[in-house]
Design an enzyme around this catalytic site. Structure first.
Site, PDB file in Angstrom:
ATOM      1  N   ARG A 181       0.832  -1.200   0.000  1.00 38.96           N
ATOM      2  CA  ARG A 181       0.000   0.000   0.000  1.00 38.96           C
ATOM      3  C   ARG A 181       0.869   1.254   0.000  1.00 38.96           C
ATOM      4  NH1 ARG A 181      -3.126  -3.820   2.443  1.00 38.96           N
ATOM      5  NH2 ARG A 181      -5.412  -3.608   2.536  1.00 38.96           N
ATOM      6  N   ARG A 185      -7.884 -16.549  -9.363  1.00 40.26           N
ATOM      7  CA  ARG A 185      -8.395 -15.732  -8.262  1.00 40.26           C
ATOM      8  C   ARG A 185      -9.330 -14.660  -8.835  1.00 40.26           C
ATOM      9  NH1 ARG A 185      -3.263 -14.196  -4.570  1.00 40.26           N
ATOM     10  NH2 ARG A 185      -4.929 -13.512  -3.160  1.00 40.26           N
ATOM     11  N   SER A 197     -11.750  -8.088   0.611  1.00 42.64           N
ATOM     12  CA  SER A 197     -11.662  -6.663   0.944  1.00 42.64           C
ATOM     13  C   SER A 197     -10.662  -5.946   0.047  1.00 42.64           C
ATOM     14  CB  SER A 197     -11.267  -6.485   2.413  1.00 42.64           C
ATOM     15  OG  SER A 197      -9.950  -6.970   2.645  1.00 42.64           O
ATOM     16  N   ASP A 200      -6.227 -14.247   7.778  1.00 47.93           N
ATOM     17  CA  ASP A 200      -4.865 -14.772   7.639  1.00 47.93           C
ATOM     18  C   ASP A 200      -4.387 -15.396   8.943  1.00 47.93           C
ATOM     19  OD1 ASP A 200      -4.740 -14.078   5.003  1.00 47.93           O
ATOM     20  OD2 ASP A 200      -3.503 -12.304   5.294  1.00 47.93           O
TER      21      ASP A 200
END
EC number: 2.5.1.19
Length: 447
Positions: A30, A124, A172, A325
């Site tokens: 990010r 995915r 998300s 996770d």
């Protein structure tokens, strides 16, 4: 360790010590993208050195971003607000934290780009993100199966006339990608940029990370609960000058788990009570399992039972929607519980690096656990006394599978980890750090 076909884990009995965590994967990628999109130079410290961050760095270089690496997690990024290169073929491996946000940013900037990855990346789903971007006028075409990478991004007619609506129940990362890219649209807009979430939003703590980091780069996002997110017209990223990456809270879970079953104390540094990462909540899960947890501003410490001496953790029945996770670590710890354990609301595992519900079910059963699973849940009954079985643990090209199953070395069975080098995705020297904390009876698997 890359290329090593397997690793035989010595029988472990005790764990104690201190670990300085590598940088957070979620924060690292990010921060790199934000720095590239911001005006001004950003000095980043504590950046994770891993496959996923190398993928992002390589992509940003291809897109013309000025990068200078000084070693030891220090990188300087010269941001210009937009990518100078308008045509590129980007290979993004299996890095969802690079693929999804770059798709959104490139689609809103315009240009001619092709984004692809390894075969698993092409399995995915990305359709929910593409659908949302098309609502803003983005031009994105599927180059293979509809709804999945690889993608071609072209010049669209970008506008913020209406909200972009995105599904929240699959990943998300789709909402994170839209949020990170939204200021690209807001800069040239005379109206607010609005994102609406349809359905239940999973993994909310990861959105909190995104919003926190956007604020560090000068963009405040107004939100109405978890349904509507608004970026004001003219919003633009500005470099904070310097930013430090926290230690990885997901990686912390493995070491805190060692303290939980190996007596401890095991202390992790780099995350603590002041962390912006949701996975620090895993420490509370351990506390519910009977583990003593202590905190400082940037450290967490675990003292637990000695399972080699008959100690057991308390069984659990927990909703892990917020920390999927770290939930994998809880699944491995279920091997040492005093009864059946249930993990609920983990449907996002199905679309991670592998189908983690299927993979975890398969590998826990090899060790002698009784395992049941459904679309978004696992039920694990620990092996009975005398019921442990020697096992070759498949890692499914998933770094977290390899790290979780290192915990199996505390049981009375021989454990071989296949393809241990897959940990390079986030923690290349994991097994070296693990070995520095664990003591036992090497080469002996007799009680």
């Amino acid at each position: 360790m890359t290329g090593q076909p397997y690793l035989d884990l010595p029988r472990a009995r005790q764990a104690r010590g201190q670990v300085a965590l590598p940088g957070s994967k979620s924060i690292s990628n990010r921060v790199l993208l934000l720095a590239a999109l911001a005006a001004g130079r950003t000095d980043i410290s504590g950046l994770l050195d891993s496959d996923d961050t190398r993928v992002m760095l390589a992509a940003l270089r291809q897109l013309g971003v000025e990068l200078a690496e000084a070693g030891e997690g220090r990188v300087t990024v010269g941001g210009a607000g937009r990518f100078p290169v308008k045509q590129a073929d980007l290979f993004l491996g299996n890095a969802g934290t690079a693929f999804r946000p770059l798709t959104a940013a490139l689609a809103l900037m315009g240009g001619q780009y092709r984004l692809s990855g390894v075969p698993r990346m092409h399995e995915r789903p990305i359709g929910d993100l593409v659908d949302a971007l098309r609502q803003w006028g983005a031009r994105i075409d599927y180059l293979g199966q509809a709804g999945y990478p690889p993608l071609a991004v072209g010049e669209g007619r970008i506008r913020a006339d209406a909200p972009a609506r995105v599904q929240g129940a699959v990943s998300s990362q789709f909402l994170t990608a839209l949020l990170l890219a939204a200021p690209v649209l807001a800069q040239g807009s005379d109206r607010p940029v609005v994102i609406e979430v349809a359905g239940e939003l999973i993994s909310k703590p990861y959105i909190e990370i995104t919003l926190n980091l956007m604020a560090r780069y000068g963009v405040q996002v107004r939100r109405d609960g978890w349904r509507t997110f608004t970026i004001e017209p003219g919003a633009a990223y500005r470099s904070p000058g310097a930013i430090a990456v926290e230690g990885d809270a997901s990686s912390a879970s493995y070491f805190l788990a060692l303290g939980a079953i190996g007596g401890g104390p095991v202390r992790v540094t780099g995350v603590g009570a002041d962390s912006i990462q949701g996975d620090v909540a895993f420490a509370r899960t351990l506390a519910d399992m009977g583990v003593q947890i202590d905190y400082g501003p940037d450290w967490i410490e675990a003292r637990g039972v000695r399972v080699d001496q008959g100690g057991r953790l308390k069984a659990f029945d927990t909703d892990f929607n917020l920390i999927p996770d770290a939930a994998m670590t809880a699944a491995a710890l279920a091997l040492y519980a005093d009864g059946p354990c249930r993990l609920r609301n983990i449907g996002s595992w199905r679309v991670k690096e592998t189908d983690r519900i299927h993979a975890m079910h398969t590998e826990l059963a090899k060790l002698g656990a009784e395992v049941e699973s459904g679309p978004d849940w696992l039920r694990i009954t620990p092996p009975a006394d005398g019921g442990w079985r020697d096992a070759h643990i498949g890692t499914w090209d998933d770094h977290r599978m390899a790290m979780c199953f290192s915990l199996a070395a505390f049981g009375p069975a021989a454990v071989r980890i296949l393809d241990p080098g897959c940990v390079s995705k986030t923690f290349p020297d994991y097994f070296d750090v693990y070995a520095g904390l664990v003591s036992g009876a090497p080469d002996s698997y007799d009680d």
